[in-house]
Design an enzyme around this catalytic site. Sequence first.
Site, mmCIF file in Angstrom:
data_model
loop_
_atom_site.group_PDB
_atom_site.id
_atom_site.type_symbol
_atom_site.label_atom_id
_atom_site.label_comp_id
_atom_site.label_asym_id
_atom_site.label_seq_id
_atom_site.Cartn_x
_atom_site.Cartn_y
_atom_site.Cartn_z
ATOM 1 N N ALA A 28 1.295 -4.331 1.894
ATOM 2 C CA ALA A 28 0.311 -4.148 0.818
ATOM 3 C C ALA A 28 -0.371 -2.810 1.053
ATOM 4 C CB ALA A 28 -0.721 -5.272 0.853
ATOM 5 N N LYS A 29 -0.514 -2.023 0.007
ATOM 6 C CA LYS A 29 -1.236 -0.753 0.145
ATOM 7 C C LYS A 29 -2.703 -1.084 -0.150
ATOM 8 C CE LYS A 29 -0.833 4.092 -1.325
ATOM 9 N NZ LYS A 29 -1.084 4.745 -0.049
#
Length: 300
Positions: free
Chosen positions: A151-152
Amino acid sequence: MRESGTIWMDGGLVPWAEAKVHVLTHALHYGTGVLEGTRAYETPSGPAVFRLDDHLARLYASAKIIGMRIPFTMDELHAATVETVAANGHDACYIRHLVHAGYGEMGIAARNCPITVSIATWEWPPMLGSGVRLKTSSWRRNDPNVVPTVAKATGPYLNSVLAKREALDAGYDEAVLLNAAGYVSECTGANLFVVNGGRVSTPPSSAGALEGITQDTVERLAAGLGLETERRDLLRADLYTADEVFVCGTAAGVVPVLSVDDRDLDQDGPVTAKLVDAYAALVHGQAPDTYGWLTTVLGT
Ligand code: PMP
């Protein structure tokens, strides 16, 4: 930084100076946000955003991983992105999408904070210039079971901030982070490739690396050039003995590594040079856009 005229925030454009949040914004306290970094490039058809839908897809995937619902559709954010780049009159720019938990409720689990979506654009030269001196960080990469590294998300970037500052303070350009098991993961804001004896390798996301969109682009460009690539675990020493090392990411582009921990590398490596050129031609619309990756901003 070089300010632009407007920022898109929660459904419309607001003047740059008015895109503000409250100090009790949940994301400021607990890192509850997801972000994207995308670029628009100058092309013969005017500015064009590169792989916009892939960046938006990753934004929605990141939000899903951290349990956050984005209150706009992907089509709406696609249109809003194009609108913002056009409104700011850029020939080329960096684009920062941010979705964050706002002000409304405090406490770690707070689920009732409003979700704010913003799109800021500004003109930003490549992050790492045309060559990089890397230093192995004393900080280990976030473990995927501590925070989800695919996940960014905003919170985990503190790990990158620490590593980047340490590298700069020691006189290097960028850090390379190892994961808890000691394998090479990635840089603070870019993925990394090693070329050795014709093998082109990059660490897998299981090593704690983000699934980079530029990494994927490079793999496809390499295939087009008849080069095979693989995702595999790499050791720190693999960087020292490589024929070539390069980093890649939206902010940086594709950039040769000049040295790792003061071990010099070939800065004119032929594989890196071919990929640097192929990437530049693709994003600037000078090579066929086979995948439909360029979204023209002003129309043709
Ligand atoms: N790793 C990290 C930690 C990053 O911040 C970035 C930049 N988004 C990358 C890799 C490269 O990803 P991309 O090619 O999608 O920009």
